[in-house]
Design a protein around this motif. Structure first.
Motif, PDB file in Angstrom:
ATOM      1  N   GLY A  13       0.845  -1.194   0.000  1.00  0.00           N
ATOM      2  CA  GLY A  13       0.000   0.000   0.000  1.00  0.00           C
ATOM      3  C   GLY A  13       0.877   1.240   0.000  1.00  0.00           C
ATOM      4  O   GLY A  13       2.070   1.183   0.300  1.00  0.00           O
ATOM      5  N   GLU A  14       0.281   2.371  -0.367  1.00  0.00           N
ATOM      6  CA  GLU A  14       1.012   3.630  -0.522  1.00  0.00           C
ATOM      7  C   GLU A  14       2.248   3.365  -1.391  1.00  0.00           C
ATOM      8  O   GLU A  14       2.138   2.735  -2.429  1.00  0.00           O
ATOM      9  CB  GLU A  14       1.389   4.239   0.820  1.00  0.00           C
ATOM     10  N   GLN A  15       3.390   3.831  -0.955  1.00  0.00           N
ATOM     11  CA  GLN A  15       4.652   3.563  -1.657  1.00  0.00           C
ATOM     12  C   GLN A  15       5.539   2.686  -0.778  1.00  0.00           C
ATOM     13  O   GLN A  15       6.715   2.957  -0.581  1.00  0.00           O
ATOM     14  CB  GLN A  15       5.352   4.866  -2.023  1.00  0.00           C
ATOM     15  N   ARG A  16       4.967   1.626  -0.250  1.00  0.00           N
ATOM     16  CA  ARG A  16       5.666   0.737   0.680  1.00  0.00           C
ATOM     17  C   ARG A  16       5.656  -0.678   0.105  1.00  0.00           C
ATOM     18  O   ARG A  16       4.632  -1.184  -0.330  1.00  0.00           O
ATOM     19  CB  ARG A  16       4.955   0.771   2.025  1.00  0.00           C
ATOM     20  N   ASP A  30      10.456   1.821   1.526  1.00  0.00           N
ATOM     21  CA  ASP A  30       9.331   2.698   1.839  1.00  0.00           C
ATOM     22  C   ASP A  30       9.617   4.110   1.366  1.00  0.00           C
ATOM     23  O   ASP A  30      10.543   4.757   1.841  1.00  0.00           O
ATOM     24  CB  ASP A  30       9.103   2.672   3.348  1.00  0.00           C
ATOM     25  N   SER A  32       6.900   6.272   1.208  1.00  0.00           N
ATOM     26  CA  SER A  32       5.647   6.933   1.563  1.00  0.00           C
ATOM     27  C   SER A  32       5.916   8.116   2.495  1.00  0.00           C
ATOM     28  O   SER A  32       7.042   8.331   2.936  1.00  0.00           O
ATOM     29  CB  SER A  32       4.706   5.933   2.240  1.00  0.00           C
TER      30      SER A  32
END
Length: 139
Positions: A13-16, A30, A32
């Motif tokens: 999820g997100e930029q992870r 990560d 995010s």
């Protein structure tokens, strides 16, 4: 014969993301807003630093001048254009130990970067070495 390595990367999820090696070790990447892991570019600097560290520690031990203290500082300069790749990376080796000379440490660092470190050999960036004895790096 060539060796093939595989890293499986799952999006969290997100930029992870979490990468898992063939042996099950994990690496959290990560980028995010609320970082709990390192960015991909920081991971690259870390990979270069630890790759050369393995070599230098081993080379110095084989030469009967083991290190008692060792730190690597890796600093990357990135391009202003996309992709913002590293164009120049400075790898600073700061080490010391009984009987360790600057000349021996420089030879070990150069040998690592020019012959043994697979990460350094894989990069398309200028790599600059800065080698110092731990005692001389203290102010």
């Amino acid at each position: 014969m060539a060796t093939t390595k595989t890293m499986k990367i799952d999006w969290l999820g997100e930029q992870r993301y979490v990468g898992r090696s063939e042996n099950g070790q994990q690496l959290l990447i990560d980028n995010s807003a609320n970082k709990v892991g390192v960015s991909p570019m920081d991971a690259l600097l870390g990979a270069l630093g630890t790759c050369t560290a393995y070599d230098v520690v081993g080379i110095m031990a084989k030469r009967k001048t083991p290190l008692s203290t060792y730190r690597i500082e890796v600093e990357g300069e990135r391009a202003d254009t996309t992709p913002a790749r590293y164009t120049r990376i400075t790898v600073r080796h700061i080490a010391g130990g009984a009987g360790v000379t600057l000349e021996q440490l420089e030879k070990a660092a150069h040998l690592s970067h020019e012959k043994y470190c697979s990460v350094a050999a894989s990069l398309n960036a200028e790599i600059v070495l800065d080698v110092r004895l731990a005692e001389s790096s203290e102010s």
